[in-house]
Structure formats: structure tokens, C-alpha cells
Write a protein that holds these residues in place. Sequence first.
Motif, PDB file in Angstrom:
ATOM      1  N   PRO A 172      24.947 -21.786 -10.732  1.00  0.00           N
ATOM      2  CA  PRO A 172      25.184 -20.889  -9.596  1.00  0.00           C
ATOM      3  C   PRO A 172      26.012 -21.562  -8.508  1.00  0.00           C
ATOM      4  CG  PRO A 172      22.880 -20.841 -10.259  1.00  0.00           C
ATOM      5  CD  PRO A 172      23.522 -21.963 -11.021  1.00  0.00           C
ATOM      6  N   PRO A 173      27.031 -20.896  -7.979  1.00  0.00           N
ATOM      7  CA  PRO A 173      27.852 -21.482  -6.906  1.00  0.00           C
ATOM      8  C   PRO A 173      27.009 -21.835  -5.685  1.00  0.00           C
ATOM      9  CG  PRO A 173      28.903 -19.526  -7.826  1.00  0.00           C
ATOM     10  CD  PRO A 173      27.524 -19.573  -8.390  1.00  0.00           C
ATOM     11  N   ALA A 174      27.364 -22.907  -5.038  1.00  0.00           N
ATOM     12  CA  ALA A 174      26.588 -23.385  -3.883  1.00  0.00           C
ATOM     13  C   ALA A 174      26.651 -22.418  -2.710  1.00  0.00           C
ATOM     14  CB  ALA A 174      27.094 -24.763  -3.457  1.00  0.00           C
ATOM     15  N   GLY A 175      27.743 -21.696  -2.553  1.00  0.00           N
ATOM     16  CA  GLY A 175      27.914 -20.800  -1.416  1.00  0.00           C
ATOM     17  C   GLY A 175      27.416 -19.392  -1.658  1.00  0.00           C
ATOM     18  N   GLU A 176      26.531 -19.220  -2.606  1.00  0.00           N
ATOM     19  CA  GLU A 176      26.022 -17.890  -2.912  1.00  0.00           C
ATOM     20  C   GLU A 176      24.493 -17.872  -2.829  1.00  0.00           C
ATOM     21  OE1 GLU A 176      27.588 -16.378  -6.559  1.00  0.00           O
ATOM     22  OE2 GLU A 176      29.663 -16.391  -5.844  1.00  0.00           O
ATOM     23  N   TYR A 177      23.952 -16.682  -2.613  1.00  0.00           N
ATOM     24  CA  TYR A 177      22.503 -16.500  -2.505  1.00  0.00           C
ATOM     25  C   TYR A 177      21.972 -15.955  -3.821  1.00  0.00           C
ATOM     26  CZ  TYR A 177      18.065 -14.349  -1.071  1.00  0.00           C
ATOM     27  OH  TYR A 177      16.747 -13.962  -0.981  1.00  0.00           O
ATOM     28  N   GLN A 178      20.959 -16.628  -4.362  1.00  0.00           N
ATOM     29  CA  GLN A 178      20.340 -16.191  -5.611  1.00  0.00           C
ATOM     30  C   GLN A 178      19.370 -15.059  -5.284  1.00  0.00           C
ATOM     31  OE1 GLN A 178      21.740 -17.597  -8.370  1.00  0.00           O
ATOM     32  NE2 GLN A 178      22.938 -18.494  -6.697  1.00  0.00           N
ATOM     33  N   THR A 179      19.881 -13.841  -5.366  1.00  0.00           N
ATOM     34  CA  THR A 179      19.133 -12.664  -4.934  1.00  0.00           C
ATOM     35  C   THR A 179      18.179 -12.197  -6.024  1.00  0.00           C
ATOM     36  OG1 THR A 179      21.211 -12.028  -3.850  1.00  0.00           O
ATOM     37  CG2 THR A 179      19.394 -10.460  -3.773  1.00  0.00           C
ATOM     38  N   PRO A 180      16.877 -12.225  -5.785  1.00  0.00           N
ATOM     39  CA  PRO A 180      15.948 -11.753  -6.814  1.00  0.00           C
ATOM     40  C   PRO A 180      16.062 -10.251  -7.017  1.00  0.00           C
ATOM     41  CG  PRO A 180      14.773 -12.216  -4.781  1.00  0.00           C
ATOM     42  CD  PRO A 180      16.181 -12.684  -4.565  1.00  0.00           C
ATOM     43  N   LEU A 181      16.021  -9.829  -8.267  1.00  0.00           N
ATOM     44  CA  LEU A 181      16.089  -8.413  -8.623  1.00  0.00           C
ATOM     45  C   LEU A 181      14.728  -7.973  -9.143  1.00  0.00           C
ATOM     46  CD1 LEU A 181      17.478  -5.696  -9.301  1.00  0.00           C
ATOM     47  CD2 LEU A 181      18.256  -6.742 -11.445  1.00  0.00           C
ATOM     48  N   VAL A 186       7.647  -3.590  -4.773  1.00  0.00           N
ATOM     49  CA  VAL A 186       6.525  -4.521  -4.803  1.00  0.00           C
ATOM     50  C   VAL A 186       7.027  -5.831  -5.399  1.00  0.00           C
ATOM     51  CG1 VAL A 186       4.246  -5.011  -5.746  1.00  0.00           C
ATOM     52  CG2 VAL A 186       4.818  -2.695  -5.036  1.00  0.00           C
ATOM     53  N   ARG A 187       7.119  -6.847  -4.586  1.00  0.00           N
ATOM     54  CA  ARG A 187       7.725  -8.106  -5.032  1.00  0.00           C
ATOM     55  C   ARG A 187       6.694  -9.000  -5.695  1.00  0.00           C
ATOM     56  NH1 ARG A 187      12.183  -9.550  -0.398  1.00  0.00           N
ATOM     57  NH2 ARG A 187      12.863  -7.415   0.003  1.00  0.00           N
ATOM     58  N   VAL A 218      16.873 -15.788   2.796  1.00  0.00           N
ATOM     59  CA  VAL A 218      15.470 -15.865   2.367  1.00  0.00           C
ATOM     60  C   VAL A 218      14.556 -15.391   3.489  1.00  0.00           C
ATOM     61  CG1 VAL A 218      13.611 -17.427   1.692  1.00  0.00           C
ATOM     62  CG2 VAL A 218      15.880 -17.715   0.700  1.00  0.00           C
ATOM     63  N   LEU A 219      14.827 -15.852   4.720  1.00  0.00           N
ATOM     64  CA  LEU A 219      14.015 -15.445   5.862  1.00  0.00           C
ATOM     65  C   LEU A 219      14.173 -13.961   6.172  1.00  0.00           C
ATOM     66  CD1 LEU A 219      14.583 -18.515   8.240  1.00  0.00           C
ATOM     67  CD2 LEU A 219      12.524 -17.960   6.930  1.00  0.00           C
ATOM     68  N   GLN A 220      15.326 -13.397   5.829  1.00  0.00           N
ATOM     69  CA  GLN A 220      15.544 -11.961   6.024  1.00  0.00           C
ATOM     70  C   GLN A 220      14.801 -11.142   4.969  1.00  0.00           C
ATOM     71  OE1 GLN A 220      16.971 -10.534   8.500  1.00  0.00           O
ATOM     72  NE2 GLN A 220      18.687 -11.686   9.291  1.00  0.00           N
ATOM     73  N   GLY A 221      14.335 -11.805   3.917  1.00  0.00           N
ATOM     74  CA  GLY A 221      13.648 -11.095   2.840  1.00  0.00           C
ATOM     75  C   GLY A 221      14.568 -10.261   1.990  1.00  0.00           C
ATOM     76  N   VAL A 222      15.800 -10.729   1.792  1.00  0.00           N
ATOM     77  CA  VAL A 222      16.796  -9.964   1.045  1.00  0.00           C
ATOM     78  C   VAL A 222      16.506 -10.017  -0.453  1.00  0.00           C
ATOM     79  CG1 VAL A 222      19.247  -9.752   0.495  1.00  0.00           C
ATOM     80  CG2 VAL A 222      18.534 -10.367   2.811  1.00  0.00           C
ATOM     81  N   ALA A 223      16.526  -8.874  -1.077  1.00  0.00           N
ATOM     82  CA  ALA A 223      16.294  -8.769  -2.519  1.00  0.00           C
ATOM     83  C   ALA A 223      17.030  -7.538  -3.052  1.00  0.00           C
ATOM     84  CB  ALA A 223      14.816  -8.693  -2.826  1.00  0.00           C
ATOM     85  N   LEU A 224      17.131  -7.465  -4.356  1.00  0.00           N
ATOM     86  CA  LEU A 224      17.683  -6.284  -5.030  1.00  0.00           C
ATOM     87  C   LEU A 224      16.569  -5.512  -5.706  1.00  0.00           C
ATOM     88  CD1 LEU A 224      20.865  -7.799  -6.758  1.00  0.00           C
ATOM     89  CD2 LEU A 224      20.754  -6.554  -4.594  1.00  0.00           C
ATOM     90  N   MET A 225      16.741  -4.196  -5.804  1.00  0.00           N
ATOM     91  CA  MET A 225      15.765  -3.354  -6.458  1.00  0.00           C
ATOM     92  C   MET A 225      16.463  -2.384  -7.410  1.00  0.00           C
ATOM     93  SD  MET A 225      13.043  -2.340  -3.485  1.00  0.00           S
ATOM     94  CE  MET A 225      14.225  -1.213  -2.769  1.00  0.00           C
ATOM     95  N   CYS A 226      15.734  -2.025  -8.464  1.00  0.00           N
ATOM     96  CA  CYS A 226      16.265  -1.041  -9.405  1.00  0.00           C
ATOM     97  C   CYS A 226      16.048   0.386  -8.928  1.00  0.00           C
ATOM     98  CB  CYS A 226      15.618  -1.226 -10.775  1.00  0.00           C
ATOM     99  SG  CYS A 226      16.181  -2.697 -11.667  1.00  0.00           S
TER     100      CYS A 226
END
Length: 230
Positions: A172-181, A186-187, A218-226
Motif C-alpha cells: 500500500p502506498p505510504a500517502g494513502e489511507y487504508q479504508t476499511p470496507l 456496524v463495524r 482514523v480519528l474521523q472514523g472514516v470507513a466504506l460501506m456496502c
Amino acid sequence: MRSSLSDLQRAIKGLVVMSSELELMYNSMLTNAVPDAWAKVAYPSLKPLASWIKDYHDRIAFMRGWLEGGAPPCFWLPGFFFPQGFMTGVLQMHARKESIPIDALNFGFEVTEAETGDDVASPPEDGIYVNGLWIDNARWNRTTRRLDESEPGVMFSPLPVVHFKPVLNYVPPAGEYQTPLYKTSVRAGALSTTGQSTNFVLCVSLPIREGTESDFWVLQGVALMCMLDN
């Protein structure tokens, strides 16, 4: 569903005894909730009954179109009961095509300019196009083509079509956020018999706004959802 609805109709008419299970189903329908008898054998979803039924028919239409018309140029990932298995199959096909071990493959990600699956005319040479994902607590800035903060009062925003491309020895590129999907908002999720989470799918690497680091998102709680809850 067909048999339980038929039994419920007969019970309402007084033709058969109203069992406790049928009564629970009837009460759920009165409150626009998915009956437990359906939910326990269905895909994870937090939608109310009306939206759930529409989503259910959309999934059937997606699968029927695939069976009758062949693989689509862009896949509606939320339409899969077990998307992890589908994506493993994509990696397996690429591994056979290139004669490389599947253990050395992983997905790289590129957000395209196509807004929806209808904007995709043909499939990519390698990998798949995916649509139907939502960003929670952030948005995709179409000008800078990076992850950005949400607009005021907007919690969820659609993510354009994403190219899932198999990459050998992907880092994964260093300048990117690994966004959980996740499948739902419900995480959390239990481990299934395959060892996979029943809710978490994978991490999608997305470029982030300049001047920020992954910890910020991460602190913003950013995630992806289906899917959304409504």
C-alpha cells in the motif's frame, strides 16, 4: 419467504393456527422491520423492511442479468452475499492467467471518473470495476481526486467506480489511507466458518488530502460501506 407469507395470510384469515413464529413475523411487519425468520438466513442488513425488500429485488435483478447476459462491465459489490469469495475468485483467475501464485497477489485500487456502473462501457483488462460503495464520515473530492472531509450535515457520500486491480507483491502506498470496507454500518462481525469476518470485507487504499496523515482519518472514523441503513 413465499411459504411463510402464505402461512401468515392463512393465519390472518383464521384458516390455520397463528403460531408464535407467525405472530412475531406479523408484529415485525407492523413496525416495518425485517422478520427474524428471514433475517437469520439472509445477508447482513440494517435496513427497514420496505428498503430491505427493494434491496432484495435489486440483488435478484443483478444476479439474473449476470446469468442471462454474461458478466457485467462493472460489478455491484453490495449485491453479493459473500463478496470476499467473489474477490478471491477474481485473484484466482488472474493468477491462472499470468501463471503466478495467488498468495503473491493482492488488490491495488484506483478510483475512476465514472460515477456509477452505468457509466462503464467495458470491463478492464485486469481485475474488475466495482460500484455501489459509500463513504462514511468523509467524501471523495472529484476535483483533487482525493479523500476529503464531509460537507456540513452530510454523513454519507457515494464513492465513484473503483478499479480493483490484482498486483503482484502489492505494498500500500505510504500517502494513502487504508479504508476499511464493511457490509453494514456496524463495524464489527463474528468470524464465519471460513475464518472470514461476517461484516468486514477488506481495506481499500485511497489517496488522502494533502497535508493530512492516516491518523487524521482514523480519528474521523472514516470507513466504506456496502449499504446504508435506510
